[in-house]
Design a protein around this motif. Sequence first.
Motif, PDB file in Angstrom:
ATOM      1  N   PHE A   1       1.188  -1.135  -0.500  1.00 18.75           N
ATOM      2  CA  PHE A   1       0.232   0.065  -0.063  1.00 18.75           C
ATOM      3  C   PHE A   1       0.930   1.390   0.024  1.00 18.75           C
ATOM      4  O   PHE A   1       0.315   2.204  -0.702  1.00 18.75           O
ATOM      5  N   GLN A   2       1.964   1.433   0.298  1.00 21.42           N
ATOM      6  CA  GLN A   2       3.187   2.053   0.186  1.00 21.42           C
ATOM      7  C   GLN A   2       3.678   2.177  -1.561  1.00 21.42           C
ATOM      8  O   GLN A   2       4.798   3.213  -1.273  1.00 21.42           O
ATOM      9  N   THR A   3       3.412   1.332  -1.850  1.00 20.94           N
ATOM     10  CA  THR A   3       4.694   1.913  -3.346  1.00 20.94           C
ATOM     11  C   THR A   3       3.335   2.365  -4.077  1.00 20.94           C
ATOM     12  O   THR A   3       2.695   2.118  -4.592  1.00 20.94           O
ATOM     13  N   SER A   4       4.169   3.495  -4.540  1.00 19.06           N
ATOM     14  CA  SER A   4       3.573   4.885  -5.616  1.00 19.06           C
ATOM     15  C   SER A   4       2.730   3.426  -6.971  1.00 19.06           C
ATOM     16  O   SER A   4       3.131   2.526  -7.600  1.00 19.06           O
ATOM     17  N   LEU A   5       2.109   4.212  -7.385  1.00 25.11           N
ATOM     18  CA  LEU A   5       1.037   4.108  -7.851  1.00 25.11           C
ATOM     19  C   LEU A   5       1.220   3.564  -9.792  1.00 25.11           C
ATOM     20  O   LEU A   5       1.222   2.471 -10.220  1.00 25.11           O
ATOM     21  N   ASP A   6       2.782   4.153  -9.895  1.00 23.05           N
ATOM     22  CA  ASP A   6       3.162   4.067 -11.251  1.00 23.05           C
ATOM     23  C   ASP A   6       4.106   2.603 -11.068  1.00 23.05           C
ATOM     24  O   ASP A   6       4.605   2.176 -11.732  1.00 23.05           O
ATOM     25  N   GLU A   7       5.262   2.723  -9.423  1.00 20.72           N
ATOM     26  CA  GLU A   7       5.436   1.865  -9.793  1.00 20.72           C
ATOM     27  C   GLU A   7       4.876   0.878  -9.365  1.00 20.72           C
ATOM     28  O   GLU A   7       5.726  -0.453 -10.267  1.00 20.72           O
ATOM     29  N   ILE A   8       4.020   0.348  -9.407  1.00 24.25           N
ATOM     30  CA  ILE A   8       2.821  -0.798  -9.129  1.00 24.25           C
ATOM     31  C   ILE A   8       2.760  -1.310 -10.335  1.00 24.25           C
ATOM     32  O   ILE A   8       2.318  -2.816 -10.928  1.00 24.25           O
ATOM     33  N   ILE A   9       2.231  -0.842 -11.202  1.00 23.24           N
ATOM     34  CA  ILE A   9       1.695  -0.256 -12.497  1.00 23.24           C
ATOM     35  C   ILE A   9       2.698  -1.454 -13.416  1.00 23.24           C
ATOM     36  O   ILE A   9       2.572  -2.052 -13.926  1.00 23.24           O
ATOM     37  N   GLY A  10       4.185  -0.079 -13.212  1.00 24.43           N
ATOM     38  CA  GLY A  10       4.706  -1.317 -14.042  1.00 24.43           C
ATOM     39  C   GLY A  10       5.719  -2.091 -13.023  1.00 24.43           C
ATOM     40  O   GLY A  10       5.800  -3.061 -14.176  1.00 24.43           O
ATOM     41  N   LYS A  11       5.527  -3.030 -12.187  1.00 21.88           N
ATOM     42  CA  LYS A  11       6.271  -4.640 -11.764  1.00 21.88           C
ATOM     43  C   LYS A  11       5.371  -4.978 -12.143  1.00 21.88           C
ATOM     44  O   LYS A  11       5.686  -5.949 -13.059  1.00 21.88           O
ATOM     45  N   ILE A  12       4.007  -4.757 -12.271  1.00 16.08           N
ATOM     46  CA  ILE A  12       2.418  -5.788 -12.815  1.00 16.08           C
ATOM     47  C   ILE A  12       3.022  -6.103 -14.356  1.00 16.08           C
ATOM     48  O   ILE A  12       2.010  -7.172 -14.639  1.00 16.08           O
ATOM     49  N   ILE A  13       3.290  -5.001 -15.230  1.00 13.05           N
ATOM     50  CA  ILE A  13       3.309  -5.174 -16.932  1.00 13.05           C
ATOM     51  C   ILE A  13       4.416  -5.711 -17.146  1.00 13.05           C
ATOM     52  O   ILE A  13       3.760  -7.287 -17.600  1.00 13.05           O
ATOM     53  N   PHE A  14       5.642  -5.005 -16.464  1.00  9.83           N
ATOM     54  CA  PHE A  14       6.385  -6.473 -16.465  1.00  9.83           C
ATOM     55  C   PHE A  14       6.492  -7.429 -16.591  1.00  9.83           C
ATOM     56  O   PHE A  14       6.652  -8.663 -17.308  1.00  9.83           O
ATOM     57  N   GLU A  15       5.937  -8.062 -14.889  1.00 15.45           N
ATOM     58  CA  GLU A  15       5.886  -9.316 -14.714  1.00 15.45           C
ATOM     59  C   GLU A  15       4.083 -10.315 -15.084  1.00 15.45           C
ATOM     60  O   GLU A  15       4.483 -12.149 -15.373  1.00 15.45           O
ATOM     61  N   SER A  16       3.621  -9.506 -15.683  1.00  9.66           N
ATOM     62  CA  SER A  16       2.890 -10.558 -16.122  1.00  9.66           C
ATOM     63  C   SER A  16       2.960 -11.099 -17.823  1.00  9.66           C
ATOM     64  O   SER A  16       2.114 -12.269 -18.111  1.00  9.66           O
ATOM     65  N   VAL A  17       3.766  -9.942 -18.442  1.00 12.18           N
ATOM     66  CA  VAL A  17       4.511 -10.822 -19.345  1.00 12.18           C
ATOM     67  C   VAL A  17       4.280 -11.984 -19.958  1.00 12.18           C
ATOM     68  O   VAL A  17       3.344 -13.140 -21.001  1.00 12.18           O
ATOM     69  N   PRO A  18       5.512 -12.640 -18.735  1.00 13.59           N
ATOM     70  CA  PRO A  18       6.153 -14.374 -19.173  1.00 13.59           C
ATOM     71  C   PRO A  18       4.017 -15.014 -18.236  1.00 13.59           C
ATOM     72  O   PRO A  18       4.042 -16.395 -18.758  1.00 13.59           O
ATOM     73  N   PHE A  19       3.135 -14.947 -17.593  1.00 14.85           N
ATOM     74  CA  PHE A  19       2.068 -15.023 -17.351  1.00 14.85           C
ATOM     75  C   PHE A  19       1.748 -15.228 -17.802  1.00 14.85           C
ATOM     76  O   PHE A  19       0.922 -16.741 -18.554  1.00 14.85           O
ATOM     77  N   SER A  20       1.380 -13.906 -18.911  1.00 17.03           N
ATOM     78  CA  SER A  20       0.252 -14.114 -19.551  1.00 17.03           C
ATOM     79  C   SER A  20       0.548 -15.715 -20.867  1.00 17.03           C
ATOM     80  O   SER A  20       0.015 -15.749 -21.519  1.00 17.03           O
ATOM     81  N   LEU A  21       1.593 -15.235 -21.343  1.00 25.04           N
ATOM     82  CA  LEU A  21       2.695 -16.388 -22.493  1.00 25.04           C
ATOM     83  C   LEU A  21       1.741 -17.649 -21.327  1.00 25.04           C
ATOM     84  O   LEU A  21       1.970 -18.299 -22.416  1.00 25.04           O
TER      85      LEU A  21
END
Length: 298
Positions: free
Chosen positions: A111-131
């Motif tokens: 909850f302390q992580t900034s929104l931009d950082e959260i979105i960035g991490k999720i999008i990068f990590e979601s690539v292999p998950f989606s594949l």
Amino acid sequence: MVKRIRKYQRGNNWREERQDLLRGASGGFLFGIPLLYTMEVWWIGSFVEPPLLLIILIVTYVVVLLLNRIEGFRKNKRDSLTDAAAESVEALGIGILCATFILALLNRITFQTSLDEIIGKIIFESVPFSLGVALARVMLSGEPTESTQQEDINITIKITQKTIININESLADLNATLIGAMIIAFNIAPTDEVSVLAAASSPPRLLVIIASSLLISYCIVFAAGFINQEKRYQQRGYFQTPLGETVFCYLISLLASALMLWFFQRLSLSDPWFLWLRYTLILGLPASIGGAAGRLAI
């Protein structure tokens, strides 16, 4: 009678939908979990600009769409481009949800992580998950053959023979779990990510990690509809019930994790027990997923 038939059809459709979603999520975990233990990806996701994140999301969607045109994660293949496009949106959504769950579980987003950082991490990590979601049926899919089903029905053996079969099936699961756990976790064990994640994990979070490891491995082996799932329900080895096998193989994965950490000198016999416990449970998550994949392969 008509109402009963419709109710049965709705229930059957829901079961198929649930299994499709579990299959997609399981494929995502199998394919995406190693990258979640990569510190560089955490850092990259923290400062990448939104336009680049949008491009990554679009490229990922296009790749997932191409994969879904070939196979997809659903049992019933959809041939039209519209259906494949819709399924690709689902696959991308499943990948994002799985990546978000694991990032939160490992305390990489809070909850302390900034929104931009959260979105960035999720999008990068979601690539292999989606594949992984899109490749779920390609990686470990299959239907039981008629000969296999007939063999399971017609098997009649003596009590002494049952003991041998019990031992053989249990040993096969043990070996497959060890091999799968090592394949996934061997490259993670010597890295600093394990110590970083262990330091950020409180006792309640470690309990959630244990529960998540058990749940994910159970879904991969017994709920996702991958190859040999029905056969595994019929096995007669020791600890061969779904719950018993899941717990037993998780303990084996933890043992393999501890040995790998000792082998790479991340832990020594002089370290306190709670440090061993933290490190082992953190590495046990990818190890248990690898162990589940190993059991599917036999």
